[in-house]
Design a protein around this motif. Structure first.
Motif, PDB file in Angstrom:
ATOM      1  N   ALA A   1      -3.916  -4.876  -1.757  1.00 45.90           N
ATOM      2  CA  ALA A   1      -2.956  -3.916  -2.301  1.00 45.90           C
ATOM      3  C   ALA A   1      -3.690  -2.690  -2.830  1.00 45.90           C
ATOM      4  O   ALA A   1      -4.711  -2.806  -3.503  1.00 45.90           O
ATOM      5  N   HIS A   2      -3.180  -1.503  -2.503  1.00 45.13           N
ATOM      6  CA  HIS A   2      -3.722  -0.277  -3.085  1.00 45.13           C
ATOM      7  C   HIS A   2      -2.619   0.784  -3.133  1.00 45.13           C
ATOM      8  O   HIS A   2      -2.277   1.397  -2.129  1.00 45.13           O
ATOM      9  N   TRP A   3      -2.070   0.916  -4.323  1.00 50.77           N
ATOM     10  CA  TRP A   3      -1.096   1.973  -4.579  1.00 50.77           C
ATOM     11  C   TRP A   3      -1.305   2.507  -5.991  1.00 50.77           C
ATOM     12  O   TRP A   3      -1.854   1.833  -6.853  1.00 50.77           O
TER      13      TRP A   3
ATOM     14  N   ILE B   1       0.835  -1.198   0.000  1.00 52.71           N
ATOM     15  CA  ILE B   1       0.000   0.000   0.000  1.00 52.71           C
ATOM     16  C   ILE B   1       0.871   1.249   0.000  1.00 52.71           C
ATOM     17  O   ILE B   1       2.048   1.211   0.348  1.00 52.71           O
ATOM     18  N   ASP B   2       0.258   2.340  -0.410  1.00 53.33           N
ATOM     19  CA  ASP B   2       0.921   3.638  -0.332  1.00 53.33           C
ATOM     20  C   ASP B   2       0.125   4.523   0.618  1.00 53.33           C
ATOM     21  O   ASP B   2      -1.088   4.324   0.805  1.00 53.33           O
ATOM     22  N   THR B   3       0.782   5.483   1.225  1.00 50.52           N
ATOM     23  CA  THR B   3       0.148   6.418   2.137  1.00 50.52           C
ATOM     24  C   THR B   3       0.677   7.815   1.832  1.00 50.52           C
ATOM     25  O   THR B   3       1.513   7.996   0.943  1.00 50.52           O
ATOM     26  N   THR B   4       0.200   8.810   2.578  1.00 55.48           N
ATOM     27  CA  THR B   4       0.602  10.192   2.328  1.00 55.48           C
ATOM     28  C   THR B   4       0.898  10.891   3.647  1.00 55.48           C
ATOM     29  O   THR B   4       0.021  10.988   4.509  1.00 55.48           O
ATOM     30  N   TYR B   5       2.109  11.376   3.796  1.00 53.38           N
ATOM     31  CA  TYR B   5       2.430  12.167   4.983  1.00 53.38           C
ATOM     32  C   TYR B   5       1.654  13.474   4.906  1.00 53.38           C
ATOM     33  O   TYR B   5       1.502  14.081   3.832  1.00 53.38           O
ATOM     34  N   VAL B   6       1.157  13.958   6.040  1.00 58.66           N
ATOM     35  CA  VAL B   6       0.204  15.055   6.061  1.00 58.66           C
ATOM     36  C   VAL B   6       0.730  16.313   5.377  1.00 58.66           C
ATOM     37  O   VAL B   6      -0.005  16.991   4.643  1.00 58.66           O
ATOM     38  N   ASP B   7       1.987  16.664   5.566  1.00 54.89           N
ATOM     39  CA  ASP B   7       2.532  17.865   4.922  1.00 54.89           C
ATOM     40  C   ASP B   7       2.464  17.752   3.408  1.00 54.89           C
ATOM     41  O   ASP B   7       2.193  18.735   2.701  1.00 54.89           O
ATOM     42  N   ASN B   8       2.715  16.544   2.902  1.00 55.39           N
ATOM     43  CA  ASN B   8       2.667  16.330   1.451  1.00 55.39           C
ATOM     44  C   ASN B   8       1.236  16.429   0.925  1.00 55.39           C
ATOM     45  O   ASN B   8       0.993  17.018  -0.131  1.00 55.39           O
ATOM     46  N   ALA B   9       0.303  15.821   1.642  1.00 48.66           N
ATOM     47  CA  ALA B   9      -1.097  15.893   1.222  1.00 48.66           C
ATOM     48  C   ALA B   9      -1.561  17.346   1.169  1.00 48.66           C
ATOM     49  O   ALA B   9      -2.233  17.769   0.211  1.00 48.66           O
ATOM     50  N   ALA B  10      -1.201  18.127   2.185  1.00 47.31           N
ATOM     51  CA  ALA B  10      -1.615  19.529   2.231  1.00 47.31           C
ATOM     52  C   ALA B  10      -0.986  20.334   1.100  1.00 47.31           C
ATOM     53  O   ALA B  10      -1.667  21.142   0.449  1.00 47.31           O
ATOM     54  N   SER B  11       0.287  20.122   0.845  1.00 51.20           N
ATOM     55  CA  SER B  11       0.937  20.900  -0.217  1.00 51.20           C
ATOM     56  C   SER B  11       0.375  20.547  -1.586  1.00 51.20           C
ATOM     57  O   SER B  11       0.292  21.395  -2.481  1.00 51.20           O
ATOM     58  N   ALA B  12      -0.043  19.294  -1.790  1.00 50.04           N
ATOM     59  CA  ALA B  12      -0.663  18.905  -3.059  1.00 50.04           C
ATOM     60  C   ALA B  12      -2.020  19.590  -3.229  1.00 50.04           C
ATOM     61  O   ALA B  12      -2.375  20.039  -4.327  1.00 50.04           O
ATOM     62  N   ILE B  13      -2.790  19.663  -2.156  1.00 50.46           N
ATOM     63  CA  ILE B  13      -4.097  20.318  -2.212  1.00 50.46           C
ATOM     64  C   ILE B  13      -3.934  21.803  -2.519  1.00 50.46           C
ATOM     65  O   ILE B  13      -4.656  22.366  -3.354  1.00 50.46           O
TER      66      ILE B  13
END
Length: 329
Positions: free
Chosen positions: A289-291, A194-206
């Motif tokens: 699996a989910h990536w 699986i893949d995940t997203t660190y919060v700072d990265n998710a916010a900067s993408a948004i």
């Protein structure tokens, strides 16, 4: 730019608002309880409160909409009222107020029917086959949001995948609480990638989506760190950072999914408020699996994640004071 962030009292919404303030935007926040974001004008209320919502939207040029009912269980009508009708109301008021750009923060679960996702992009949201009321209503709301895209208002959907970080109560705290009580099994030995997203990265993408609306409006993109790992390794890293023993016992994924479906129905029918030990959705997330392929996302947003998974785990360890997390194999 005057930007309204809904749901800024949450982990991701708060980080989005902070990044916008740091960039020099005029930021307003809207949610049920105080956001606590320094430098932002705070509005309190619900998506069903027309007066409060109208006041928050006033003068906004852009909106980032994160507010939602996020829960493993609950009454279907509650999810419908917040996630679908609340989004519909926000879009209507945004158009009437002359808002130019709206970023709807969605979820990859809107296109997940339970089968493995291996290197796909942002597939079409599908409420009919989404598993659980949260995924179903987020799918409906995403379709509503993208249908509103047009000459007078630009709308894009961003689907961050499994967001976590210090202070996270949705994933990290649940993992640590369950592991500390030996209630966190590895499904199928924790082998699912699986893949995940660190919060700072998710916010900067948004935030990047808001700035890149010319390129992304009318579309949905999935956002992740782009570092798939076996879920057993990820859980071990989170447990290590939090100072608890990682899960060491395994249950067949099929058995957990069947049991989760039964438990979930019982919890909902009984109106129980505490979190159930297993649900079908949770079992799917732990055993499937989910990536996602991130190439289109990064091109459209002109964005790359700044914080690696290993750096994120190190920050998590610092937050919990254990300081023991090292790179995962």
């Amino acid at each position: 730019m005057r930007v309204l962030v809904t749901g800024a009292s949450g982990l991701l919404g708060g980080e989005v608002a902070r990044q916008l303030v740091h960039q020099g935007h005029d930021v307003a926040t809207f949610q049920r309880r105080p956001s606590g974001i320094d430098g932002a004008e705070d509005f309190r209320g619900s998506l069903n409160d027309d007066g409060a919502l109208r006041s928050a939207i006033d003068r906004a040029e852009g909106i980032i909409h994160l507010a939602a009912k996020v829960s493993i269980t609950g009454r279907a009508a509650e999810f419908d009222g917040v996630n679908i009708e609340g989004t519909r109301r926000l879009l209507q008021m945004a158009r009437m107020a002359g808002v130019r750009d709206v970023v709807y923060v969605s979820s990859p679960s809107v296109a997940h029917s339970g089968s493995a996702i291996v290197g796909l992009g942002a597939e079409q949201a599908d409420p009919r086959h989404a598993h659980g009321d949260y995924a179903r209503t987020k799918a409906e709301a995403e379709l509503l949001a993208l249908a509103a895209n047009g000459p007078d208002i630009r709308v894009a959907a961003v689907r961050p995948h499994i967001v976590w970080g210090p202070g996270d109560t949705q994933l990290v705290e649940r993992v640590l609480a369950r592991a500390s009580h030996r209630r966190l099994p590895l499904l199928d030995a924790g082998a699912a990638l699986i893949d995940t997203t660190y919060v700072d990265n998710a916010a900067s993408a948004i935030v990047a989506a808001l700035h890149r609306m010319e390129h992304v409006h009318g579309r949905a993109v999935v956002v992740s760190n782009g570092e798939p790992r076996p879920i057993g390794e990820l859980l071990a890293g989170i447990c290590d950072a939090g100072g608890v023993a990682p899960p060491s016992w395994s249950v067949p994924g099929g058995l957990a999914r069947a049991a989760g479906a039964v438990v979930e129905r019982f919890w909902t029918m009984a109106g129980r408020k505490e979190e159930p030990p297993m649900t079908r959705f949770l079992a799917e997330q732990l055993s499937t699996a989910h990536w996602f392929d991130q190439r289109v996302t990064r091109e459209l947003l002109d964005w790359t994640p700044a914080v690696s998974l290993d750096e994120g785990l190190a920050r998590l360890a610092e937050y919990y004071g254990s300081g023991t997390t090292g790179p995962l194999a």
